[in-house]
Design an enzyme around this catalytic site. Structure first.
Site, PDB file in Angstrom:
ATOM      1  N   TYR A   1       9.242  -5.104  31.871  1.00  0.00           N
ATOM      2  CA  TYR A   1       8.875  -4.264  30.918  1.00  0.00           C
ATOM      3  C   TYR A   1       9.576  -4.481  29.623  1.00  0.00           C
ATOM      4  O   TYR A   1       8.922  -4.489  28.611  1.00  0.00           O
ATOM      5  CB  TYR A   1       9.181  -2.927  31.761  1.00  0.00           C
TER       6      TYR A   1
ATOM      7  N   ARG B   1      -8.897   0.456  32.270  1.00  0.00           N
ATOM      8  CA  ARG B   1      -9.548  -0.532  33.008  1.00  0.00           C
ATOM      9  C   ARG B   1     -10.441   0.107  34.052  1.00  0.00           C
ATOM     10  O   ARG B   1     -11.491  -0.299  34.514  1.00  0.00           O
ATOM     11  CB  ARG B   1      -8.199  -1.334  33.752  1.00  0.00           C
TER      12      ARG B   1
ATOM     13  N   THR C   1       5.608  12.623  32.053  1.00  0.00           N
ATOM     14  CA  THR C   1       4.330  12.369  32.180  1.00  0.00           C
ATOM     15  C   THR C   1       3.697  12.042  33.612  1.00  0.00           C
ATOM     16  O   THR C   1       2.607  12.051  33.841  1.00  0.00           O
ATOM     17  CB  THR C   1       3.636  11.046  31.282  1.00  0.00           C
TER      18      THR C   1
ATOM     19  N   ASP D   1     -10.637  -4.170  30.229  1.00  0.00           N
ATOM     20  CA  ASP D   1      -9.538  -4.759  30.953  1.00  0.00           C
ATOM     21  C   ASP D   1      -8.707  -5.402  29.376  1.00  0.00           C
ATOM     22  O   ASP D   1      -9.207  -6.368  28.961  1.00  0.00           O
ATOM     23  CB  ASP D   1      -9.815  -5.662  31.616  1.00  0.00           C
TER      24      ASP D   1
END
Length: 324
Positions: A156, A36, A191, A64
């Site tokens: 999530y 994005r 990460t 997007d």
């Protein structure tokens, strides 16, 4: 146009997606990376081009993924400029950490649009040509939170459960076509994504448990090794790739005793911070929640994850305000 197979990595400007893009480059693919935030994307693709250590080439495409029109345009542009997509890996995601009482409908909408609708739309855009060729590889990065309900991650979890169902169902539908759908089920990975996750409710205390969980070597997997295993599984057309023994155990326990698993996770949720009694506070990014917490102990426990944030482009998103 080029003769190298074209791979599209959706959400590849940082973190796991960036590593997957690098892995595909090293294996000789022409890689289209979409994200994005155009500024983060430009920095990430520039670094990929410098560090690829292989014959592949890379190009960035701002997009997007929650906008259906932009998804259609993305696949069209990649086809016209690079060639038809032979490998699609959808990694884009957003994490909101906190109790259900502190979440909003917008949190659920953002999660579902990014982690369920985006994989569906992208797959449906590339599938006609893949079917016509009789070959193609589609990989969807889901989560252990899409198989076993994770406490304080309800938006999530909701989206990831849907993504697992879509990816596995797609594998069934594609049987015998030469096109494969791989469901990737990772455990936590180092990460640095905890620095860009959104925290709601008691933001500092939520960060205090989530940050170390996503950073400690015994709990979180090395992200570069994860990227290699993911790319191996997707290119080989495996129906499912489950990363880490802990994820496999969690899936088996939940499969054998789902009611007991849900009760146990409910008890774990009761140990986590409750929603504040005061009015809802705006969500805070992980790096902001860490500053509010101001804990040297938590800082030490998240050191490995923070190292990943520096190495895998997470810090660039903090400078520009880009989304995960």
């Amino acid at each position: 146009m080029n003769n190298a197979p074209v791979a599209l990595v959706a959400g590849g400007s940082r973190g796991l997606g960036w590593l997957i893009a690098r892995e595909l480059l090293q294996r000789g693919h022409t890689v289209a990376v979409c994200a994005r935030d155009a500024a983060v994307l430009a920095e990430s693709t520039s670094r990929l081009a410098t560090e690829r250590h292989g014959p592949g080439t890379v190009r960035g495409y701002p997009c997007d993924l929650t906008d259906p029109t932009q998804v259609t345009d993305l696949v069209r542009r990649v086809r016209e400029e690079l060639g038809p997509v032979e490998v699609l890996v959808t990694v884009a995601g957003v994490i909101q950490v906190g109790p259900e009482a502190a979440t909003t409908e917008a949190d659920f909408r953002a999660s579902v649009d990014t982690m369920l609708w985006a994989p569906i739309r992208l797959a449906r855009e590339v599938l006609p040509e893949m079917r016509a060729r009789g070959h193609g590889r589609i990989g969807t990065i889901t989560s252990i939170g899409g198989v076993v309900p994770a406490p304080h991650l309800l938006p999530y979890t909701t989206a990831k459960f849907g993504a697992v169902g879509f990816s596995e169902g797609l594998a069934v539908e594609l049987s015998g076509t030469g096109v494969t759908s791989t469901t990737v089920v990772p455990w936590l990975m180092r990460t640095g994504s905890h620095e860009n996750a959104w925290f709601v409710g008691d933001q500092a205390r939520e960060y205090a448990w989530f940050g170390p969980s996503a950073s400690l070597p015994l709990l979180a997997m090395n992200a570069e090794r994860a990227a290699r295993r993911i790319v191996d599984g997707v290119l080989r057309g495996r129906p499912m790739v489950v990363l880490t023994p802990m994820a496999k155990v969690a899936m088996r326990v939940h499969g054998l005793a789902p009611a007991t698993t849900v009760r146990a996770l409910g008890l774990a949720a009761r140990l986590l911070p409750s929603a504040p009694d005061s009015a809802t506070h705006p969500a805070a990014r992980g790096h902001e929640a860490a500053r509010r917490l101001g804990s040297r102990t938590v800082g030490a426990l998240t050191a490995f994850g923070s190292r990943g944030a520096r190495r895998y482009q997470q810090r660039s998103a903090q400078r520009t305000g880009g989304d995960r």
